[in-house]
Scaffold this motif. Sequence first.
Motif, PDB file in Angstrom:
ATOM      1  N   MET A   1       0.848  -1.204   0.000  1.00  0.00           N
ATOM      2  CA  MET A   1       0.000   0.000   0.000  1.00  0.00           C
ATOM      3  C   MET A   1       0.881   1.252   0.000  1.00  0.00           C
ATOM      4  SD  MET A   1      -2.885   1.194   2.762  1.00  0.00           S
ATOM      5  CE  MET A   1      -4.051  -0.025   2.163  1.00  0.00           C
ATOM      6  N   PRO A   2       0.503   2.271  -0.768  1.00  0.00           N
ATOM      7  CA  PRO A   2       1.276   3.531  -0.751  1.00  0.00           C
ATOM      8  C   PRO A   2       1.296   4.138   0.646  1.00  0.00           C
ATOM      9  CG  PRO A   2      -0.270   3.490  -2.591  1.00  0.00           C
ATOM     10  CD  PRO A   2      -0.602   2.318  -1.729  1.00  0.00           C
ATOM     11  N   ARG A   3       2.382   4.840   0.949  1.00  0.00           N
ATOM     12  CA  ARG A   3       2.566   5.422   2.277  1.00  0.00           C
ATOM     13  C   ARG A   3       2.513   6.946   2.192  1.00  0.00           C
ATOM     14  NH1 ARG A   3       8.223   2.711   3.450  1.00  0.00           N
ATOM     15  NH2 ARG A   3       8.435   3.530   1.328  1.00  0.00           N
ATOM     16  N   ILE A   4       1.956   7.547   3.230  1.00  0.00           N
ATOM     17  CA  ILE A   4       1.775   8.997   3.285  1.00  0.00           C
ATOM     18  C   ILE A   4       2.387   9.525   4.568  1.00  0.00           C
ATOM     19  CG2 ILE A   4       0.061  10.859   3.428  1.00  0.00           C
ATOM     20  CD1 ILE A   4      -1.856   9.034   1.861  1.00  0.00           C
ATOM     21  N   ALA A   5       3.033  10.682   4.484  1.00  0.00           N
ATOM     22  CA  ALA A   5       3.493  11.387   5.680  1.00  0.00           C
ATOM     23  C   ALA A   5       3.032  12.831   5.595  1.00  0.00           C
ATOM     24  CB  ALA A   5       5.022  11.325   5.801  1.00  0.00           C
ATOM     25  N   THR A   6       3.006  13.495   6.724  1.00  0.00           N
ATOM     26  CA  THR A   6       2.671  14.916   6.748  1.00  0.00           C
ATOM     27  C   THR A   6       3.516  15.610   7.808  1.00  0.00           C
ATOM     28  OG1 THR A   6       0.890  16.556   7.018  1.00  0.00           O
ATOM     29  CG2 THR A   6       0.693  14.515   8.281  1.00  0.00           C
ATOM     30  N   ILE A   7       3.936  16.821   7.488  1.00  0.00           N
ATOM     31  CA  ILE A   7       4.771  17.633   8.370  1.00  0.00           C
ATOM     32  C   ILE A   7       4.031  18.926   8.660  1.00  0.00           C
ATOM     33  CG2 ILE A   7       6.947  18.889   8.600  1.00  0.00           C
ATOM     34  CD1 ILE A   7       8.157  16.887   6.571  1.00  0.00           C
ATOM     35  N   GLY A   8       3.778  19.215   9.948  1.00  0.00           N
ATOM     36  CA  GLY A   8       3.090  20.471  10.206  1.00  0.00           C
ATOM     37  C   GLY A   8       2.508  20.602  11.595  1.00  0.00           C
TER      38      GLY A   8
END
Length: 314
Positions: A1-8
């Motif tokens: 499965m594709p992986r997602i990250a977020t910075i904030g």
Amino acid sequence: MPRIATIGDVNVDLIARIDRMPELGKQVITRDFQTHGGGCSANFSLSCARLGMETQLFGKVGDDVFGTYVLVELEDNHVDTKNVRLTDSKTGVTMAMVQGIERSFITFRGANATYCLNDIDVSKIHADIVHLPSYFLLDGLRNDYAKIIDILHAAKIQASFDTGWDPRGFTKETVDPLFDILPRVDVFLPNIDEVRNILGMNHDTGPERAAEVLLDMGVKVVAIKMGKDGCWVATKEHIEYVPAFSVEVVDTTGAGDNFNAGFISSYISGKPLNECAVIGSATAALKIGGVGWSTYPTRKQVNTFLQERGYTGL
């Protein structure tokens, strides 16, 4: 499965429902008061996780009761919070005053205000795309977004970007750096009012023209959100309007973050852009039927909603 990250940003939302704003020196009684997790990056991460995506969150909170509360909520929803730093600063807080379906906000940025590139261990980013929201609120990162995106691209990681609204009024100081950042962005997800202000356009400028300017600058994919009026998605080769779903509105807080989560989850899964917009719109539509993180829709709920209306799900 594709992986997602977020910075904030990661904070707590304190939500009061009122009939009118108090006059100076006066008091009103709230009809309801709720505490929820918040912050665009935290909202996005939780929405992605509830859509079944493997999701990392990078941010900073205080080592206090609000910080503990928000991290527990995120972890309970399967967000990877190992890279959220605990500090001596206070956790950010947003007080939302809701009148009908309209909202006004007072924000204390807390630890978010000093979050900077030195706080981020980029070697721990394990993702196919990294979402970067709340540009105007994160002063410590403002001059490093271009560098962050360059680092991501060097690692073959895409970058999505959503500035949010500028509480300072879209000043030259905050807007000018965007013209170095935007040409690097893979997916840009502003709303129509934000993009008009960023580009210095008249308030009657259409989304098609705004998308054209952004694409000419170098943005690869543009999705311009217009609330109940739908959205426009565009690349150099194609531009398309996608209508919003008509649903009963309870609270629009977090709708844009849920749209972003649905869109990016679909995009990184290889869906066509018009389907990304439809799935983003469905995710937002289901969210605005309730208040807080507990009402963020699951993958099954989004897919059922879409299938009942003749669309393909995530």
